[in-house]
Design an enzyme around this catalytic site. Structure first.
Site, short mmCIF file in Angstrom:
data_model
loop_
_atom_site.label_atom_id
_atom_site.label_comp_id
_atom_site.label_asym_id
_atom_site.label_seq_id
_atom_site.Cartn_x
_atom_site.Cartn_y
_atom_site.Cartn_z
N LYS A 73 33.51 48.11 -29.31
CA LYS A 73 32.67 49.14 -28.70
C LYS A 73 32.20 50.10 -29.93
CE LYS A 73 34.45 48.75 -23.86
NZ LYS A 73 35.23 49.37 -22.78
N ASP A 109 31.19 53.69 -19.59
CA ASP A 109 32.47 53.81 -19.10
C ASP A 109 32.97 55.10 -18.75
OD1 ASP A 109 33.08 51.03 -19.61
OD2 ASP A 109 33.50 51.23 -21.67
N ALA A 138 37.73 52.29 -25.16
CA ALA A 138 37.78 52.82 -23.75
C ALA A 138 38.65 54.08 -23.71
CB ALA A 138 38.56 51.64 -22.83
N GLY A 248 41.49 49.82 -11.78
CA GLY A 248 40.11 49.65 -12.77
C GLY A 248 39.16 49.41 -12.08
#
Length: 282
Positions: A73, A109, A138, A248
């Site tokens: 990411k 996200d 994240a 999640g």
């Protein structure tokens, strides 16, 4: 934005064989009359040269875009042509769109987690300190969401103390709350009212929890970015203690709904992406 009936999408990361992304995106496409083809681009240990070649392929082959997950990411950012403002602030990308041969990084996200947090925990998120475990891609997105949600203090813990300190320093400017690095989960949990796992702990085949169950108390809220399994060891322990929990699924479905709009310019009908997630992740 898709300009024909067929839309080529993908996911770059490792490990990703468990991903619900193909099911969610293909179901959303079918619901609005698009033929979405979603491919897994699973590569372990990709160095800069491999990342560049993969993104060049995405640019040239005809992808409308790709999702990006652990551990890439942040690693993809130097090879993109642009970042949207949210991704630039977060410093991590989980989605790349392709427009006229240009690659633009986005972060859904962050918005997905924020929507999930407000929908499950709500105003309780503002009631006291929270612990954020994991300061990678994240974790950075979730830090942005916690700042926007008005959490007054976030204690950041990571296996790499320097990474925790770096995120805490940056995120302290993202909202009215403060972010502070902490040395360990037990120390950070003292007096905390919330905890978020943004690390891979608990993702199958791993069965560990990032938080000792003895540190959880009734009245706390607990969120986990991991969705495989749907109820992680952390969430199971939290539920048994009477904590409010955010699985999640909330983040995954929320980011997919935002992502589908970015990829295609279309909005999936309510419930379609969530139902596809539930059918895939049992």
């Amino acid at each position: 934005m898709a300009t024909s009936n067929r839309v080529l999408l993908g996911l770059f990361g490792h490990p990703i064989s468990h991903s619900a992304a193909p099911a969610m995106m293909e179901a959303a496409g079918a619901a609005v009359g698009l033929d979405v083809r979603y491919h897994l681009i699973e590569v372990a240990g990709a160095d800069e040269g491999v990342i560049r070649r993969i993104l060049d392929g995405v640019r040239l082959i005809g992808f409308a875009g790709i999702n990006v997950t652990f551990p890439y990411k942040q690693a993809v950012i130097p090879f993109l042509d642009a970042l949207d403002p949210g991704a630039a602030q977060v410093g991590a990308v989980n989605l790349v769109t392709v427009r006229d041969g240009r690659l633009t990084g986005h972060n859904t996200d962050s918005t997905g987690f924020l929507a999930g947090l407000l929908g499950t925990v709500g105003e309780a998120a503002k009631s006291g300190p929270a612990v954020l475990i994991g300061a990678g891609g994240a974790g950075r997105a979730i830090a942005w969401a916690l700042a926007r949600a008005g959490v007054p203090e976030v204690r950041v813990v990571d296996q790499d103390p320097a990474r925790a300190a770096s995120l805490a320093a940056e995120a302290s400017g993202w909202g009215s709350g403060r972010f502070v690095p902490d040395d360990s989960v037990p120390a950070a949990m003292r007096g905390a009212l919330g905890v978020v796992n943004a690390s891979p702990a608990g993702m199958l085949p791993d069965t560990s929890s990032p938080v000792d169950a003895a540190l959880l108390e009734a009245g706390m809220w607990v969120a986990d970015a991991v969705y495989h399994p749907p109820v992680t060891p952390l969430l199971a322990a939290a539920g048994a203690k009477g904590c409010a929990v955010m699985p999640g699924r909330a983040m995954s479905v929320g980011q997919a709904e935002d992502g589908f709009r970015l990829f295609t310019g279309r909005t999936a009908p309510p419930g379609v992406i969530g139902a596809a997630f539930d059918a895939h992740v049992r």
